[in-house]
Motif scaffolding. Structure first.
Motif, PDB file in Angstrom:
ATOM      1  N   UNK A   1      -3.694 -22.779 -88.166  1.00  0.00           N
ATOM      2  CA  UNK A   1      -4.465 -21.957 -87.222  1.00  0.00           C
ATOM      3  C   UNK A   1      -4.652 -20.530 -87.718  1.00  0.00           C
ATOM      4  N   UNK A   2      -3.672 -19.999 -88.450  1.00  0.00           N
ATOM      5  CA  UNK A   2      -3.843 -18.659 -89.011  1.00  0.00           C
ATOM      6  C   UNK A   2      -4.878 -18.660 -90.124  1.00  0.00           C
ATOM      7  N   UNK A   3      -4.913 -19.731 -90.919  1.00  0.00           N
ATOM      8  CA  UNK A   3      -5.924 -19.852 -91.981  1.00  0.00           C
ATOM      9  C   UNK A   3      -7.323 -19.925 -91.385  1.00  0.00           C
ATOM     10  N   UNK A   4      -7.476 -20.730 -90.340  1.00  0.00           N
ATOM     11  CA  UNK A   4      -8.785 -20.870 -89.696  1.00  0.00           C
ATOM     12  C   UNK A   4      -9.199 -19.550 -89.046  1.00  0.00           C
ATOM     13  N   UNK A   5      -8.268 -18.920 -88.350  1.00  0.00           N
ATOM     14  CA  UNK A   5      -8.559 -17.647 -87.671  1.00  0.00           C
ATOM     15  C   UNK A   5      -9.026 -16.595 -88.678  1.00  0.00           C
ATOM     16  N   UNK A   6      -8.314 -16.462 -89.781  1.00  0.00           N
ATOM     17  CA  UNK A   6      -8.662 -15.476 -90.801  1.00  0.00           C
ATOM     18  C   UNK A   6     -10.048 -15.747 -91.369  1.00  0.00           C
ATOM     19  N   UNK A   7     -10.335 -17.000 -91.682  1.00  0.00           N
ATOM     20  CA  UNK A   7     -11.635 -17.358 -92.251  1.00  0.00           C
ATOM     21  C   UNK A   7     -12.771 -17.059 -91.282  1.00  0.00           C
ATOM     22  N   UNK A   8     -12.604 -17.437 -90.015  1.00  0.00           N
ATOM     23  CA  UNK A   8     -13.669 -17.235 -89.039  1.00  0.00           C
ATOM     24  C   UNK A   8     -13.896 -15.760 -88.733  1.00  0.00           C
ATOM     25  N   UNK A   9     -12.820 -14.984 -88.677  1.00  0.00           N
ATOM     26  CA  UNK A   9     -12.971 -13.552 -88.423  1.00  0.00           C
ATOM     27  C   UNK A   9     -13.687 -12.860 -89.583  1.00  0.00           C
ATOM     28  N   UNK A  10     -13.493 -13.352 -90.795  1.00  0.00           N
ATOM     29  CA  UNK A  10     -14.208 -12.797 -91.942  1.00  0.00           C
ATOM     30  C   UNK A  10     -15.711 -13.026 -91.819  1.00  0.00           C
ATOM     31  N   UNK A  11     -16.086 -14.051 -91.056  1.00  0.00           N
ATOM     32  CA  UNK A  11     -17.504 -14.359 -90.863  1.00  0.00           C
ATOM     33  C   UNK A  11     -18.040 -13.821 -89.548  1.00  0.00           C
ATOM     34  N   UNK A  12     -17.265 -12.936 -88.929  1.00  0.00           N
ATOM     35  CA  UNK A  12     -17.789 -12.232 -87.760  1.00  0.00           C
ATOM     36  C   UNK A  12     -17.550 -12.889 -86.421  1.00  0.00           C
ATOM     37  N   UNK A  13     -16.748 -13.959 -86.385  1.00  0.00           N
ATOM     38  CA  UNK A  13     -16.443 -14.602 -85.111  1.00  0.00           C
ATOM     39  C   UNK A  13     -15.239 -13.936 -84.449  1.00  0.00           C
ATOM     40  N   UNK A  14     -15.221 -13.953 -83.125  1.00  0.00           N
ATOM     41  CA  UNK A  14     -14.032 -13.522 -82.383  1.00  0.00           C
ATOM     42  C   UNK A  14     -13.218 -14.773 -82.075  1.00  0.00           C
ATOM     43  N   UNK A  15     -11.973 -14.802 -82.512  1.00  0.00           N
ATOM     44  CA  UNK A  15     -11.147 -16.005 -82.387  1.00  0.00           C
ATOM     45  C   UNK A  15      -9.925 -15.722 -81.519  1.00  0.00           C
ATOM     46  N   UNK A  16      -9.693 -16.605 -80.546  1.00  0.00           N
ATOM     47  CA  UNK A  16      -8.489 -16.517 -79.725  1.00  0.00           C
ATOM     48  C   UNK A  16      -7.674 -17.793 -79.933  1.00  0.00           C
ATOM     49  N   UNK A  17      -6.407 -17.622 -80.300  1.00  0.00           N
ATOM     50  CA  UNK A  17      -5.506 -18.756 -80.513  1.00  0.00           C
ATOM     51  C   UNK A  17      -4.758 -19.067 -79.225  1.00  0.00           C
ATOM     52  N   UNK A  18      -4.699 -20.343 -78.863  1.00  0.00           N
ATOM     53  CA  UNK A  18      -3.923 -20.769 -77.703  1.00  0.00           C
ATOM     54  C   UNK A  18      -2.455 -20.879 -78.109  1.00  0.00           C
ATOM     55  N   UNK A  19      -1.593 -20.197 -77.364  1.00  0.00           N
ATOM     56  CA  UNK A  19      -0.151 -20.271 -77.615  1.00  0.00           C
ATOM     57  C   UNK A  19       0.596 -20.919 -76.453  1.00  0.00           C
ATOM     58  N   UNK A  20       0.020 -20.844 -75.261  1.00  0.00           N
ATOM     59  CA  UNK A  20       0.605 -21.501 -74.090  1.00  0.00           C
ATOM     60  C   UNK A  20      -0.160 -22.805 -73.856  1.00  0.00           C
ATOM     61  N   UNK A  21       0.433 -23.917 -74.306  1.00  0.00           N
ATOM     62  CA  UNK A  21      -0.279 -25.195 -74.246  1.00  0.00           C
ATOM     63  C   UNK A  21      -0.214 -25.857 -72.871  1.00  0.00           C
ATOM     64  N   UNK A  22       0.372 -25.162 -71.906  1.00  0.00           N
ATOM     65  CA  UNK A  22       0.317 -25.628 -70.522  1.00  0.00           C
ATOM     66  C   UNK A  22      -0.835 -24.962 -69.770  1.00  0.00           C
ATOM     67  N   UNK A  23      -1.416 -23.929 -70.365  1.00  0.00           N
ATOM     68  CA  UNK A  23      -2.440 -23.150 -69.666  1.00  0.00           C
ATOM     69  C   UNK A  23      -3.756 -23.131 -70.440  1.00  0.00           C
ATOM     70  N   UNK A  24      -4.087 -24.232 -71.097  1.00  0.00           N
ATOM     71  CA  UNK A  24      -5.308 -24.284 -71.902  1.00  0.00           C
ATOM     72  C   UNK A  24      -6.541 -24.048 -71.045  1.00  0.00           C
TER      73      UNK A  24
END
Length: 225
Positions: free
Chosen positions: A14-37
């Motif tokens: 998820x960190x690899x994907x987040x870094x790649x997408x942010x380099x292309x101008x996307x805003x990325x939010x990672x889910x950390x609480x998997x009970x509150x998706x």
């Protein structure tokens, strides 16, 4: 800027994907609480969801069904499961695409851009255009290239919009002038040249050298390199 909700429990992936997408101008939010998706989805209001199948507590199929009850947001599954039944089940649950791990970042990016285009250009929403990895956001009048954002003037944006929409084909000077100055009044031909020159200088500064090519005696096109 498009917002992407990333639902993946593998920290490295998820960190690899987040870094790649942010380099292309996307805003990325990672889910950390998997009970509150679902709650996080509602608060973040993403344009696209990337989701693994195997998740803590409830799997991706469950959350896909829950999200589909309230939204048609595009959902792309990322999974190491590659059996035909997994893909069929994902599509039946409401997913729009399925990418098998391990994947190439370039392929994932192309699929994301394609899914965004299909989802948001339908109904004449042409707010985001893409050409060879360069993104043009018409709503914010920003050009995005390798994580860099270039603010554009109205004329800059109009010139690039026409060229992007032609996908590398040549656009005549007359057609460009009509798009920029939709008027029956005479416009000095040199005015277009000045606007193109200013835009090229801005593009050079972010590494897009010769992105706009001159076709002598005809008009302009985007580079095919």
């Amino acid at each position: 800027m498009h917002k992407i909700l990333l639902i993946e429990d593998d920290e490295i992936i998820r960190q690899q994907i987040k870094k790649m997408l942010e380099q292309w101008g996307f805003e990325v939010l990672i889910v950390e609480d998997f009970m509150d998706v679902l709650g996080l989805f509602a608060r973040f209001e993403p344009h696209l969801i990337l989701m693994d199948i195997g998740l803590p507590f409830f799997n991706g199929y469950h959350w896909c069904q829950e999200i589909r009850k309230v939204s048609k947001v595009p959902i792309m599954f990322l999974s190491s499961r590659d059996q035909p039944m997994d893909i069929v089940m994902a599509i039946n649950m409401g997913a729009d695409d399925f990418v098998t791990k391990p994947f190439d970042n370039t392929v994932l990016l192309a699929k994301i851009q394609g899914l965004l285009r299909r989802s948001y250009e339908f109904g004449r929403d042409h707010s985001l255009l893409e050409y060879q990895g360069v993104l043009l956001n018409l709503k914010s009048m920003v050009l995005i290239y390798e994580g860099q954002e270039l603010a554009l003037t109205k004329n800059d944006c109009q010139i690039l919009r026409v060229l992007f929409e032609q996908g590398g084909s040549v656009v005549s000077r007359d057609d460009l002038m009509k798009e920029l100055w939709n008027s029956d009044f005479f416009i000095d031909d040199n005015t277009l040249s000045v606007n193109i020159a200013r835009l090229r200088k801005k593009l050079d500064e972010i590494g897009l050298v010769q992105f706009i090519e001159t076709k002598k005696g005809i008009g302009y096109s985007l580079s095919h390199d």
